[in-house]
Design a protein around this motif. Structure first.
Motif, PDB file in Angstrom:
ATOM      1  N   LYS A  99      44.937  35.614  45.552  1.00 13.20           N
ATOM      2  CA  LYS A  99      44.941  36.497  44.391  1.00 13.20           C
ATOM      3  C   LYS A  99      43.509  36.841  44.010  1.00 13.20           C
ATOM      4  CE  LYS A  99      47.389  38.644  41.304  1.00 13.20           C
ATOM      5  NZ  LYS A  99      48.197  39.762  41.655  1.00 13.20           N
ATOM      6  N   HIS A 158      40.697  37.989  41.193  1.00  9.02           N
ATOM      7  CA  HIS A 158      40.382  37.991  39.764  1.00  9.02           C
ATOM      8  C   HIS A 158      39.253  38.983  39.504  1.00  9.02           C
ATOM      9  CE1 HIS A 158      42.421  34.336  37.897  1.00  9.02           C
ATOM     10  NE2 HIS A 158      42.956  34.492  39.086  1.00  9.02           N
ATOM     11  N   VAL A 211      44.264  39.969  38.941  1.00  4.04           N
ATOM     12  CA  VAL A 211      44.348  39.384  37.608  1.00  4.04           C
ATOM     13  C   VAL A 211      43.093  39.861  36.885  1.00  4.04           C
ATOM     14  CG1 VAL A 211      44.253  37.225  36.299  1.00  4.04           C
ATOM     15  CG2 VAL A 211      45.614  37.359  38.416  1.00  4.04           C
ATOM     16  N   HIS A 266      40.494  39.744  33.700  1.00  4.65           N
ATOM     17  CA  HIS A 266      39.974  39.026  32.534  1.00  4.65           C
ATOM     18  C   HIS A 266      39.014  39.977  31.827  1.00  4.65           C
ATOM     19  CE1 HIS A 266      38.275  35.755  30.095  1.00  4.65           C
ATOM     20  NE2 HIS A 266      37.164  36.464  30.201  1.00  4.65           N
TER      21      HIS A 266
END
Length: 191
Positions: A2, A4, A27, A29
């Motif tokens: 995955k 980030h 993902v 942030h």
């Protein structure tokens, strides 16, 4: 593995639009607006987000400009976590490209997005900046060029409030997300 993507909050809405077109979404942030007020805040947010991503064995990309301020150079932070980051110096170059950004900034023009307006207002509301700080940092420009990416409706009241705050004329420049899309696709393909 995955992926980030640790991103400057300035891109929140534009990033949503670009990532909606990507099948293998990372993902995301989003850091707090305070990262632009303090190098210590930038360092802390990046470190925490990197630690979280590393804990999950994720590939890391920093969507932060090369010239953004942390307690150490941003490219050193990216290198220390084997992460990728754009070559652009700042968020405006990521939206417009280096050549167009330089051309537009030649005559004491500051280029911003609606998120920059919100960030500065939020910083004042939270006591991180004062009205005087905003005027000292922005009041010497001859104009503010507000980029309209078409992602969110421009709020006329917000524009007038910002003008009253810094007392510098504000012009609007409609742009596409084409350059930003290329930056994102390039970053995510190199992970």
């Amino acid at each position: 593995m995955k992926h980030h993507l640790i991103s400057c909050p300035i891109f929140a809405k534009e990033l949503d639009v670009v990532l909606a077109e990507i099948s293998n979404k990372p993902v995301v942030h989003l850091m707090d607006y305070a990262v632009h007020i303090s190098a210590e805040s930038m360092q802390k947010e990046l470190s925490q987000a990197i630690k979280t991503a590393q804990g999950k064995g994720a590939a890391i990309t920093l969507l932060v400009g090369q010239d953004c301020q942390a307690q150490q150079p941003i490219n050193h932070i990216a290198n220390s976590c084997c992460g990728t980051m754009p070559q652009e110096l700042n968020c405006i170059e990521m939206l417009l490209g280096q050549k167009k950004t330089k051309e537009l900034q030649e005559s004491r023009t500051s280029i911003m997005t609606p998120a920059w307006f919100k960030m500065i207002k939020s910083s004042i509301d939270q006591g991180l900046w004062t009205v005087e700080d905003a005027r000292i940092n922005l009041g010497w420009y001859d104009q503010i060029l507000l980029l309209d990416t078409g992602v969110e409706a421009l709020d006329e009241a917000m524009i007038m409030e910002f003008f009253e705050l810094i007392q510098v004329p504000i012009d609007i420049l409609p742009i596409t997300l084409d350059h930003f899309k290329r930056v994102i696709h390039k970053l995510l393909s190199h992970s």
